[in-house]
Structures are given as structure tokens and as C-alpha cells.
Design a protein around this motif. Sequence first.
Motif, PDB file in Angstrom:
ATOM      1  N   SER A   2       0.685  -1.156  -0.142  1.00  0.00           N
ATOM      2  CA  SER A   2       0.273   0.030  -0.075  1.00  0.00           C
ATOM      3  C   SER A   2       0.806   1.236  -0.060  1.00  0.00           C
ATOM      4  O   SER A   2       2.122   1.389   0.479  1.00  0.00           O
ATOM      5  N   GLN A 203       0.227  -1.751  10.368  1.00  0.00           N
ATOM      6  CA  GLN A 203       0.144  -3.104   9.537  1.00  0.00           C
ATOM      7  C   GLN A 203      -0.902  -4.229  10.245  1.00  0.00           C
ATOM      8  O   GLN A 203      -1.786  -4.827   9.537  1.00  0.00           O
ATOM      9  N   LEU A 204      -0.881  -4.247  11.703  1.00  0.00           N
ATOM     10  CA  LEU A 204      -1.595  -4.917  12.065  1.00  0.00           C
ATOM     11  C   LEU A 204      -3.364  -4.597  11.928  1.00  0.00           C
ATOM     12  O   LEU A 204      -4.228  -5.374  11.803  1.00  0.00           O
ATOM     13  N   ALA A 206      -4.470  -2.988   9.279  1.00  0.00           N
ATOM     14  CA  ALA A 206      -4.968  -3.483   7.930  1.00  0.00           C
ATOM     15  C   ALA A 206      -5.006  -4.845   7.902  1.00  0.00           C
ATOM     16  O   ALA A 206      -5.992  -5.366   7.205  1.00  0.00           O
ATOM     17  N   THR A 207      -4.382  -5.693   8.460  1.00  0.00           N
ATOM     18  CA  THR A 207      -4.339  -6.969   8.479  1.00  0.00           C
ATOM     19  C   THR A 207      -5.860  -7.668   9.026  1.00  0.00           C
ATOM     20  O   THR A 207      -6.668  -8.270   8.377  1.00  0.00           O
ATOM     21  N   ARG A 208      -6.248  -7.053  10.224  1.00  0.00           N
ATOM     22  CA  ARG A 208      -7.611  -7.126  10.773  1.00  0.00           C
ATOM     23  C   ARG A 208      -8.580  -6.792   9.832  1.00  0.00           C
ATOM     24  O   ARG A 208      -9.731  -7.495   9.666  1.00  0.00           O
ATOM     25  N   GLU A 209      -8.340  -5.449   9.286  1.00  0.00           N
ATOM     26  CA  GLU A 209      -9.502  -5.038   8.340  1.00  0.00           C
ATOM     27  C   GLU A 209      -9.747  -6.221   7.333  1.00  0.00           C
ATOM     28  O   GLU A 209     -10.924  -6.373   6.705  1.00  0.00           O
ATOM     29  N   ARG A 210      -8.473  -6.658   6.810  1.00  0.00           N
ATOM     30  CA  ARG A 210      -8.801  -7.645   5.588  1.00  0.00           C
ATOM     31  C   ARG A 210      -9.409  -8.848   5.869  1.00  0.00           C
ATOM     32  O   ARG A 210     -10.243  -9.682   5.041  1.00  0.00           O
ATOM     33  N   LEU A 211      -8.989  -9.414   7.321  1.00  0.00           N
ATOM     34  CA  LEU A 211      -9.679 -10.681   7.684  1.00  0.00           C
ATOM     35  C   LEU A 211     -11.100 -10.441   7.865  1.00  0.00           C
ATOM     36  O   LEU A 211     -11.928 -11.363   7.722  1.00  0.00           O
ATOM     37  N   ARG A 212     -11.508  -9.297   8.665  1.00  0.00           N
ATOM     38  CA  ARG A 212     -12.966  -8.947   8.598  1.00  0.00           C
ATOM     39  C   ARG A 212     -13.606  -8.685   7.599  1.00  0.00           C
ATOM     40  O   ARG A 212     -14.649  -9.410   7.365  1.00  0.00           O
TER      41      ARG A 212
END
Length: 410
Positions: A2, A203-204, A206-212
Amino acid sequence: MSTPRIGEIALARGVTATWWYTVVGVVSFVAFTGMFWVLWAWASPALDAPWRLPVAIAGGAAWIASSVFLLLDYRPSVHATRDGERHPRSPLNMTGFALAALGALLLGVGTSSVLAAVGVLGFVLAVRPWTPGVRWRVVVGATVLVTALVFVEASSFTRQGIPSNAFSAPAFFIMMLPTMTAFSLWWWEIILELDRARAAESQLAATRERLRLANDVHDLQGHHLQVIALQLELAERLLTKDPAAAAEQIRAAQGAVDEARAGTRALATSFRGVPLPDELENAADLLRAAGHDVRMHVGPGTASAPVAVLGPIVRESVTNVLKHGDGARARIELSRDGDTWLYRMVNDAADRTESAEADIAWGSGLTGMGERLESSGGEVEAWNDGTSFTVQVRLPIAAQHAAASTEGHA
């Protein structure tokens, strides 16, 4: 990967700027310390040999140069250590050590002081990238050794008839140098660690948003696809026995497709939307990057303001400031005034020689804002008082709920 936000770039620049402030501070302290020792070589009656002063000056210059080289090597060494890599010996490091050894020798000979030479070596120890916990033991040991030498040499100069207060300034600076250097570098490492923690947190998140998003898409599409598959399978079985019932199941499957499409649209809208306070932060970052002095006031409760309506207004007003403002100052405000959201953008007025062109451009921009606000019952106002141009938007809170209801049924 990103693209970093302007705010993140500004923070990275801030860490770099702090590093250079640290370098300038440490080198300046070294220069002041070396200057006091050169003054000691010039003023001390015990050092009457004419060659001592130029030797002391050369030693001080070599010491200052060594501090620059060692500090330039320190930063990549710390980065490599924190990334779990091994930092190889570099020409900067070797040159810094060589100049430090030369500076210690020349300064010690030129000032006839073991303390001056040991002080240079103490600085070299303080500026090394030690592992956590080791540096402070080394610095404390170096400071204790330098302090002991201060008393030894002070008593020696006193026996030679030299007042101890004449020796106090260079002794004080050389005694404080290891601790001051270690504290300066430690402070910069704290800022670096905070910046790394901020990047890891981003970064964490963003990762949580992708998982959600993945979970939401799976739940939404998986449910509807399973229902559609069952309805179509049932319609296939009923097609020869009961065509009317089969047609009813096909219509039900079409309805499930419409529901899935609406749910997907709503899900995409929820992820595409940015909270309005973040939208305002992005606007302020953009204006600051363009050289504006930006002041921003965001009132309480503005996170619930309708970003779908006010977000484009914020972006349009920022575009107009960048295109037609003087580029010096801007003020962004968002607050709740009773039952109304109040947004205001204030910037330097355009030069009078360009006022006609600016008014036309602003009129075009304001027309677009008005069209966006018309369906929500909002209004836009603008005025120029000769020194600043103000755009003010009022949006009824009731219109926000109506817009949200409309989106929910879309």
C-alpha cells in the motif's frame, strides 16, 4: 504494497529530522569540549611550548571529524541490529576510529593531559551501538574513570601552581561527554522504536480489516449462494411436475440474487468509506505538504458526521484552496451546531489581480457543492473579506438519518 499516507511520510521525515538534530547536538558538544581544551593549551602557563597549541588544534579537529564519521555509521548499524541483520564494518567506521585515535594522541600531547586523551576514547565507547544494557555499563565505567582522572590531574596542576578553577571548564565538559552522548542516542532510539511500533500497529490494523472483510464476504456470499443453489435445485425438480411452483422458486432465487447484490454493495460502501475526522486529517496533511500553515478544529461527536455527504465537500474545498489560495494559511473546522453539522474552510484570499478568475473558479466549485447538498437539505455559503476566503456548509442532522435510510434500502 500500500502507498503510505502523507501523515505517515511526515512521521518518517520527523524521525529522520530528529536524527539529524541529535547528530548536530552531539557534534556541537564535542566541538565545545575540544574548544575548551584548545583554550587550555593556549592559556595554561605550564604549556609554554609554542608547538603545543597547533597540535592541540589538530587533535580537536580530528576528534570532531571522527565524531561525524562514527555517528554517520551509527544509524545504519542500529537499523541493521533492529532488523536482525549484521552490520559489516564500513569505511565510515574505520575512518572514525582512526581519526579518534589520532585526535586522542594529538589532543593529549598538545594539552599535556591524559584526561583529554581518555575523554576522546570515552566518547568513542559511548557512540558505539552496544546491545541493550551494555552501553550504560560502559558509559558509567568511562565516566567513573574520567572523573577519577579529573581529580588526579587537578591535584597535579595545583601542585604546579595552576588554579584548579582554570581547569574546571574543560574537565567538566570531558566528564559529561560520555553520558550526554549516550543519553542523546538513547533518546533517538526511543523515537525510532515508537515509529516502528506505530508502523507495526498500522500493519496489524490493516491485516485485521482484511480478515474482517474476508469473513464478511464469506458469510454474506456463502449464505446467499447456498440458498440460491437449493432454490434452483428445487425448481429443477418441480419443472416437469409443477411448473408454477418451479417458476416461484426461480423468482425466489432471483430475489436472493438481488439481496446478495445489495448486501455486497452495502459491504463495499462500508469499507470504502473513511470516517470524517480521518478525511479531515488527510485534507490537513495534503495542505501541509503543499506548504500551508494549517489549523484544524474538530468538535466532539464528529465521528458520526455523514462522510458520504461531507467527504466530497471536504475534498472539493481542499482542491479549491490548492488551486486558488495564496498558499500560506488555512483553517479547517467541523462541529455540531444544535441540530446541524457545520463545516468551514478558511484560507488566504487570492491576489486582487486574479480576483475575477478566482471568483469564477470558486463559483464553479461552489455550484458542485450546492448540488451535492441539495438532496440532503444542506446549504453552502461563501464570502471573501479581502484577506481570507471562507466556505461554510450547513447540513441538518435529520437529513443524515434520511440519507442513511435511503442507502440501507438501495
